[in-house]
Design a protein around this motif. Structure first.
Motif, PDB file in Angstrom:
ATOM      1  N   ASP A  33       1.607  -0.699  -8.372  1.00 56.94           N
ATOM      2  CA  ASP A  33       1.557  -1.359  -7.382  1.00 56.94           C
ATOM      3  C   ASP A  33       2.644  -1.706  -6.365  1.00 56.94           C
ATOM      4  OD1 ASP A  33      -0.977  -3.006  -9.286  1.00 56.94           O
ATOM      5  OD2 ASP A  33      -1.544  -1.466  -7.684  1.00 56.94           O
ATOM      6  N   THR A  34       3.795  -1.409  -6.912  1.00 56.29           N
ATOM      7  CA  THR A  34       5.045  -1.742  -6.141  1.00 56.29           C
ATOM      8  C   THR A  34       5.053  -0.962  -4.694  1.00 56.29           C
ATOM      9  OG1 THR A  34       6.277  -2.088  -8.231  1.00 56.29           O
ATOM     10  CG2 THR A  34       7.618  -1.498  -6.092  1.00 56.29           C
ATOM     11  N   ALA A  35       5.423  -1.714  -3.539  1.00 53.42           N
ATOM     12  CA  ALA A  35       5.210  -1.383  -2.246  1.00 53.42           C
ATOM     13  C   ALA A  35       5.426  -2.335  -1.549  1.00 53.42           C
ATOM     14  CB  ALA A  35       3.711  -0.633  -2.292  1.00 53.42           C
ATOM     15  N   VAL A  36       5.804  -2.138  -0.056  1.00 54.86           N
ATOM     16  CA  VAL A  36       5.742  -2.869   0.898  1.00 54.86           C
ATOM     17  C   VAL A  36       4.230  -3.114   1.462  1.00 54.86           C
ATOM     18  CG1 VAL A  36       6.518  -3.850   3.079  1.00 54.86           C
ATOM     19  CG2 VAL A  36       8.033  -2.428   1.611  1.00 54.86           C
ATOM     20  N   TYR A  37       3.788  -4.519   1.406  1.00 51.19           N
ATOM     21  CA  TYR A  37       2.489  -4.651   1.748  1.00 51.19           C
ATOM     22  C   TYR A  37       2.338  -5.229   3.244  1.00 51.19           C
ATOM     23  CZ  TYR A  37       0.536  -3.829  -2.905  1.00 51.19           C
ATOM     24  OH  TYR A  37       0.362  -3.187  -4.030  1.00 51.19           O
ATOM     25  N   TYR A  38       1.630  -4.656   4.029  1.00 52.53           N
ATOM     26  CA  TYR A  38       1.376  -4.962   5.344  1.00 52.53           C
ATOM     27  C   TYR A  38      -0.080  -5.736   5.689  1.00 52.53           C
ATOM     28  CZ  TYR A  38       5.497  -2.011   6.207  1.00 52.53           C
ATOM     29  OH  TYR A  38       6.614  -1.522   6.030  1.00 52.53           O
ATOM     30  N   CYS A  39      -0.106  -6.798   6.423  1.00 55.48           N
ATOM     31  CA  CYS A  39      -1.155  -7.207   7.060  1.00 55.48           C
ATOM     32  C   CYS A  39      -1.542  -6.491   8.181  1.00 55.48           C
ATOM     33  CB  CYS A  39      -0.943  -8.782   7.226  1.00 55.48           C
ATOM     34  SG  CYS A  39      -2.421  -9.711   7.863  1.00 55.48           S
ATOM     35  N   TYR A  40      -2.815  -6.033   8.557  1.00 57.39           N
ATOM     36  CA  TYR A  40      -3.378  -5.272   9.710  1.00 57.39           C
ATOM     37  C   TYR A  40      -4.535  -6.012  10.260  1.00 57.39           C
ATOM     38  CZ  TYR A  40      -5.889  -1.251  11.566  1.00 57.39           C
ATOM     39  OH  TYR A  40      -6.577  -0.422  12.461  1.00 57.39           O
ATOM     40  N   ALA A  41      -4.559  -5.741  11.634  1.00 55.86           N
ATOM     41  CA  ALA A  41      -5.593  -6.292  12.411  1.00 55.86           C
ATOM     42  C   ALA A  41      -5.973  -5.109  13.614  1.00 55.86           C
ATOM     43  CB  ALA A  41      -5.486  -7.689  12.872  1.00 55.86           C
ATOM     44  N   ASP A  42      -7.455  -4.803  13.532  1.00 55.22           N
ATOM     45  CA  ASP A  42      -7.584  -3.816  14.886  1.00 55.22           C
ATOM     46  C   ASP A  42      -8.967  -4.332  15.496  1.00 55.22           C
ATOM     47  OD1 ASP A  42      -9.233  -2.334  12.406  1.00 55.22           O
ATOM     48  OD2 ASP A  42     -10.295  -1.853  14.082  1.00 55.22           O
ATOM     49  N   HIS A  43      -8.845  -4.660  16.848  1.00 58.22           N
ATOM     50  CA  HIS A  43      -9.932  -5.189  17.751  1.00 58.22           C
ATOM     51  C   HIS A  43     -11.414  -4.386  17.431  1.00 58.22           C
ATOM     52  CE1 HIS A  43     -11.782  -6.575  21.158  1.00 58.22           C
ATOM     53  NE2 HIS A  43     -11.171  -7.302  21.298  1.00 58.22           N
ATOM     54  N   LYS A  44     -12.244  -5.165  17.385  1.00 54.83           N
ATOM     55  CA  LYS A  44     -13.669  -4.469  17.087  1.00 54.83           C
ATOM     56  C   LYS A  44     -14.169  -3.772  18.020  1.00 54.83           C
ATOM     57  CE  LYS A  44     -15.200  -7.951  13.669  1.00 54.83           C
ATOM     58  NZ  LYS A  44     -16.073  -9.057  13.366  1.00 54.83           N
ATOM     59  N   ILE A  45     -13.602  -3.806  19.240  1.00 51.21           N
ATOM     60  CA  ILE A  45     -14.059  -2.924  20.564  1.00 51.21           C
ATOM     61  C   ILE A  45     -13.044  -2.170  20.885  1.00 51.21           C
ATOM     62  CG2 ILE A  45     -15.077  -3.155  22.852  1.00 51.21           C
ATOM     63  CD1 ILE A  45     -16.478  -5.664  22.056  1.00 51.21           C
ATOM     64  N   TYR A  84      -2.573  -3.217   3.884  1.00 49.57           N
ATOM     65  CA  TYR A  84      -2.201  -1.811   3.617  1.00 49.57           C
ATOM     66  C   TYR A  84      -0.889  -2.017   2.671  1.00 49.57           C
ATOM     67  CZ  TYR A  84      -5.005   0.589   7.114  1.00 49.57           C
ATOM     68  OH  TYR A  84      -6.261   1.047   7.692  1.00 49.57           O
ATOM     69  N   ARG A  85      -0.548  -0.772   2.120  1.00 53.59           N
ATOM     70  CA  ARG A  85       0.781  -0.752   1.436  1.00 53.59           C
ATOM     71  C   ARG A  85       1.578   0.373   1.723  1.00 53.59           C
ATOM     72  NH1 ARG A  85      -1.307  -1.140  -4.966  1.00 53.59           N
ATOM     73  NH2 ARG A  85      -2.399   1.096  -5.081  1.00 53.59           N
ATOM     74  N   GLN A  86       2.831   0.587   1.444  1.00 54.27           N
ATOM     75  CA  GLN A  86       3.463   1.800   1.753  1.00 54.27           C
ATOM     76  C   GLN A  86       4.581   1.822   0.664  1.00 54.27           C
ATOM     77  OE1 GLN A  86       5.173   2.358   5.618  1.00 54.27           O
ATOM     78  NE2 GLN A  86       4.965   4.601   5.379  1.00 54.27           N
ATOM     79  N   THR A  87       4.827   3.015   0.142  1.00 53.70           N
ATOM     80  CA  THR A  87       5.996   3.170  -0.680  1.00 53.70           C
ATOM     81  C   THR A  87       6.879   4.285   0.182  1.00 53.70           C
ATOM     82  OG1 THR A  87       4.810   4.684  -2.075  1.00 53.70           O
ATOM     83  CG2 THR A  87       4.938   2.590  -2.932  1.00 53.70           C
ATOM     84  N   PRO A  88       8.121   4.342  -0.339  1.00 50.16           N
ATOM     85  CA  PRO A  88       9.226   5.546   0.196  1.00 50.16           C
ATOM     86  C   PRO A  88       8.517   6.875   0.188  1.00 50.16           C
ATOM     87  CG  PRO A  88      10.224   3.541  -1.014  1.00 50.16           C
ATOM     88  CD  PRO A  88       8.895   3.314  -1.395  1.00 50.16           C
ATOM     89  N   GLY A  89       8.407   7.483   1.123  1.00 52.30           N
ATOM     90  CA  GLY A  89       8.187   9.097   1.217  1.00 52.30           C
ATOM     91  C   GLY A  89       6.606   9.117   1.358  1.00 52.30           C
ATOM     92  N   LYS A  90       5.752   8.161   1.405  1.00 56.48           N
ATOM     93  CA  LYS A  90       4.269   8.006   1.242  1.00 56.48           C
ATOM     94  C   LYS A  90       3.908   7.523   2.551  1.00 56.48           C
ATOM     95  CE  LYS A  90       3.644   8.196  -3.887  1.00 56.48           C
ATOM     96  NZ  LYS A  90       2.786   7.799  -4.952  1.00 56.48           N
ATOM     97  N   GLU A  91       2.548   7.926   2.924  1.00 54.06           N
ATOM     98  CA  GLU A  91       1.947   7.395   4.231  1.00 54.06           C
ATOM     99  C   GLU A  91       1.291   6.101   3.695  1.00 54.06           C
ATOM    100  OE1 GLU A  91       0.274  11.304   6.091  1.00 54.06           O
ATOM    101  OE2 GLU A  91      -1.194   9.979   5.685  1.00 54.06           O
ATOM    102  N   ARG A  92       1.438   5.208   4.674  1.00 59.89           N
ATOM    103  CA  ARG A  92       0.809   3.927   4.346  1.00 59.89           C
ATOM    104  C   ARG A  92      -0.797   4.157   4.251  1.00 59.89           C
ATOM    105  NH1 ARG A  92       2.427  -0.516   8.988  1.00 59.89           N
ATOM    106  NH2 ARG A  92       4.532   0.610   8.416  1.00 59.89           N
ATOM    107  N   GLU A  93      -1.289   3.322   3.048  1.00 65.18           N
ATOM    108  CA  GLU A  93      -2.576   3.706   2.690  1.00 65.18           C
ATOM    109  C   GLU A  93      -3.171   1.986   2.744  1.00 65.18           C
ATOM    110  OE1 GLU A  93      -3.071   4.412  -1.346  1.00 65.18           O
ATOM    111  OE2 GLU A  93      -1.688   2.977  -2.177  1.00 65.18           O
TER     112      GLU A  93
END
Length: 116
Positions: free
Chosen positions: A88-100, A36-45
Motif C-alpha cells: 500500500d506504500t504510495a503517494v495518495y492523491y485526492c481527485y474530483a471530476d465534474h459530473k457534466i 488514487y495512488r501512485q508508486t514510482p514507475g507505475k501508473e496512477r491507479e
C-alpha cells in the motif's frame, strides 16, 4: 476547485491511517470524488471512488480494508485505511471530476509508507 490532502505518514504493517481531503467548497453535488495512488514507475491507479449511482467502487486490492467517506458539512473526503500492507506504500492523491463537464482536479498528494 482546490483539494488539500493530508494524513499520510509512516506506519507498520497491520496498522491504520486516515487520509483527509479538504475541498474548496460544497462540491460533492457537482463532482465525483475519489482517491488514487501512485508508486514510482507505475501508473496512477484508482483506490476508491464514489460512482455515478452514488455508490462506491474499490480496487480489488483494498476492498475490505479501505473505506471512503465524506462529510459535506466539513467539505472533506476521507480514506480510512486499515490492515495496511507494504504494497500500500504510495503517494495518495485526492481527485474530483465534474459530473457534466468531466473536468478533473487533483490534490497535491500525501505519502503513505508501510513498513514490514
Amino acid at each position: 476547485v482546490q483539494l488539500q490532502a493530508s494524513g499520510g505518514g509512516l506506519v507498520q504493517a497491520g496498522g491504520s491511517l486516515r487520509l483527509s481531503c479538504t475541498t474548496s467548497g460544497s462540491i460533492f453535488g457537482l463532482y465525483y470524488m475519489a482517491w488514487y495512488r501512485q508508486t514510482p514507475g507505475k501508473e496512477r491507479e484508482s483506490v476508491a471512488r464514489f460512482n455515478t449511482d452514488d455508490g462506491i467502487d474499490y480496487a480489488g486490492s483494498v476492498k475490505g480494508r479501505f473505506t471512503i467517506s465524506r462529510d459535506s458539512a466539513k467539505s472533506t473526503v476521507y480514506l480510512q485505511m486499515d490492515s495496511l500492507k507494504s504494497e500500500d506504500t504510495a503517494v495518495y492523491y485526492c481527485y474530483a471530476d465534474h459530473k457534466i463537464t468531466r473536468r478533473q482536479f487533483w490534490g497535491q498528494g500525501t505519502q503513505v509508507t508501510v513498513s514490514s
